[in-house]
Scaffold this motif. Structure first.
Motif, PDB file in Angstrom:
ATOM      1  N   ASN A 186       5.173  18.776  -3.518  1.00  0.00           N
ATOM      2  CA  ASN A 186       5.547  17.405  -3.839  1.00  0.00           C
ATOM      3  C   ASN A 186       5.730  17.214  -5.345  1.00  0.00           C
ATOM      4  O   ASN A 186       5.095  17.897  -6.149  1.00  0.00           O
ATOM      5  CB  ASN A 186       4.479  16.420  -3.344  1.00  0.00           C
ATOM      6  N   VAL A 187       6.592  16.255  -5.678  1.00  0.00           N
ATOM      7  CA  VAL A 187       6.673  15.769  -7.052  1.00  0.00           C
ATOM      8  C   VAL A 187       6.231  14.311  -7.029  1.00  0.00           C
ATOM      9  O   VAL A 187       6.526  13.567  -6.087  1.00  0.00           O
ATOM     10  CB  VAL A 187       8.092  15.883  -7.642  1.00  0.00           C
ATOM     11  N   SER A 188       5.491  13.913  -8.053  1.00  0.00           N
ATOM     12  CA  SER A 188       5.001  12.548  -8.146  1.00  0.00           C
ATOM     13  C   SER A 188       5.808  11.813  -9.211  1.00  0.00           C
ATOM     14  O   SER A 188       5.690  12.118 -10.405  1.00  0.00           O
ATOM     15  CB  SER A 188       3.509  12.538  -8.498  1.00  0.00           C
ATOM     16  N   ILE A 189       6.615  10.838  -8.762  1.00  0.00           N
ATOM     17  CA  ILE A 189       7.492  10.095  -9.654  1.00  0.00           C
ATOM     18  C   ILE A 189       6.998   8.653  -9.735  1.00  0.00           C
ATOM     19  O   ILE A 189       6.723   8.033  -8.697  1.00  0.00           O
ATOM     20  CB  ILE A 189       8.958  10.117  -9.149  1.00  0.00           C
ATOM     21  N   PRO A 190       6.829   8.120 -10.931  1.00  0.00           N
ATOM     22  CA  PRO A 190       6.374   6.728 -11.054  1.00  0.00           C
ATOM     23  C   PRO A 190       7.230   5.776 -10.219  1.00  0.00           C
ATOM     24  O   PRO A 190       8.456   5.909 -10.172  1.00  0.00           O
ATOM     25  CB  PRO A 190       6.524   6.446 -12.552  1.00  0.00           C
ATOM     26  N   MET A 191       6.587   4.855  -9.564  1.00  0.00           N
ATOM     27  CA  MET A 191       7.200   3.850  -8.695  1.00  0.00           C
ATOM     28  C   MET A 191       7.667   4.449  -7.365  1.00  0.00           C
ATOM     29  O   MET A 191       7.527   3.817  -6.312  1.00  0.00           O
ATOM     30  CB  MET A 191       8.384   3.135  -9.373  1.00  0.00           C
ATOM     31  N   LEU A 192       8.194   5.642  -7.380  1.00  0.00           N
ATOM     32  CA  LEU A 192       8.717   6.230  -6.136  1.00  0.00           C
ATOM     33  C   LEU A 192       7.632   6.936  -5.331  1.00  0.00           C
ATOM     34  O   LEU A 192       7.787   7.138  -4.123  1.00  0.00           O
ATOM     35  CB  LEU A 192       9.839   7.224  -6.449  1.00  0.00           C
ATOM     36  N   GLY A 193       6.538   7.335  -5.985  1.00  0.00           N
ATOM     37  CA  GLY A 193       5.455   8.002  -5.266  1.00  0.00           C
ATOM     38  C   GLY A 193       5.710   9.496  -5.095  1.00  0.00           C
ATOM     39  O   GLY A 193       6.542  10.104  -5.784  1.00  0.00           O
TER      40      GLY A 193
END
Length: 267
Positions: A109-116
């Motif tokens: 997984n990648v953790s992207i601000p706002m997108l989760g």
């Protein structure tokens, strides 16, 4: 009798000098790439191997950019920190580099601000782009997304001019591209026996290339993948080069002896 003996010794010295010279001719012949191609202006077409887009794996660093009509709305999403990676480039041939991007965790997984969290492992960058764009469309109007590898690394070691781990700017990199980054093979590198080491599903794969043949373009391994290692083995000429001082001394002695023999035969 003495004259015949001196003449025989002269032939021996000349033969010795010839043995020293011949290896340099062989090295020159083997240093040419693709010797099977005709040295003419006639066009010859070679069908290269098919390029397959690499897939994202855990510990990859992805450069992800989300853009909209108003850049201010996506500023928070695109804020990422720089991370050090081992590697080199044409600008920085050695040492480590700082790259900005999103780290793919052990779960893919990648953790992207706002997108989760978004699972991107085993996807190509094009597939990951479409997936992230669908998620971003929930929060932004008509977003455009760009995804690429930020730490696509290839290691080149052995008989090359600049051995290092190189971070390449694109995914479509060939064996020749990697050797070019490393400054090409030295004169001592075995062009007929270049080794590629690749990890595939936890297993090591070993493939050898003959750069003297144009068949290298047809190899399914011609296009490299992330973390590939290229090893250029030294040839016999390397051993001779390490003993260059001894070889030069012997050549000098041979020349002196030959001059003396010629002088004595003329007495």
């Amino acid at each position: 009798m003495l004259k015949n003996l001196l003449s025989a010794r002269l032939y021996i010295v000349l033969a010795f000098l010839l043995v020293l010279i011949l290896p340099s001719c062989v090295v020159t012949k083997k240093s040419v790439y693709f010797t099977d191609l005709p040295d003419t202006a006639k066009l010859r077409e070679i069908t290269p191997s098919e390029f397959k887009d690499p897939v994202i794996q855990p510990d990859d660093i992805l450069s992800i950019t989300i853009q909209t009509i108003d850049p201010a709305t996506t500023a928070a999403v695109n804020q990422v920190s720089a991370m050090p990676v081992i590697g080199a480039s044409s600008a920085t041939p050695t040492g480590s580099q700082m790259v900005t991007g999103f780290l793919v965790d052990k779960n893919g997984n990648v953790s992207i601000p706002m997108l989760g969290n978004i699972k991107v492992s085993e996807l190509t960058t094009f597939q990951a782009r479409d997936l992230i764009q669908q998620r971003a469309a929930r929060y932004f109007k008509e977003p455009t997304v760009q995804v690429r590898f930020a730490n696509y690394k290839i290691t080149v070691i052995g008989e090359v001019n600049k051995p290092a781990t190189y971070t390449v700017p694109n995914e479509k990199v060939t064996l020749l591209d990697a050797l070019g980054l490393a400054g090409d093979l030295t004169i001592y590198g075995k062009r007929e026996n270049v080794l590629l080491v690749r990890e595939n599903n936890g297993q090591k794969e070993f493939v050898r290339f003959n750069l003297n043949s144009s068949d290298v373009f047809k190899s399914p391994y011609f296009y490299l993948k992330q973390n590939d290692v290229i090893y250029v083995e030294p040839g016999k000429g390397k051993v001779a080069a390490n003993n260059a001082a001894r070889t030069q001394t012997l050549a000098l002695l041979g020349s002196i002896i030959s001059v003396l023999i010629v002088a004595l035969t003329r007495l």
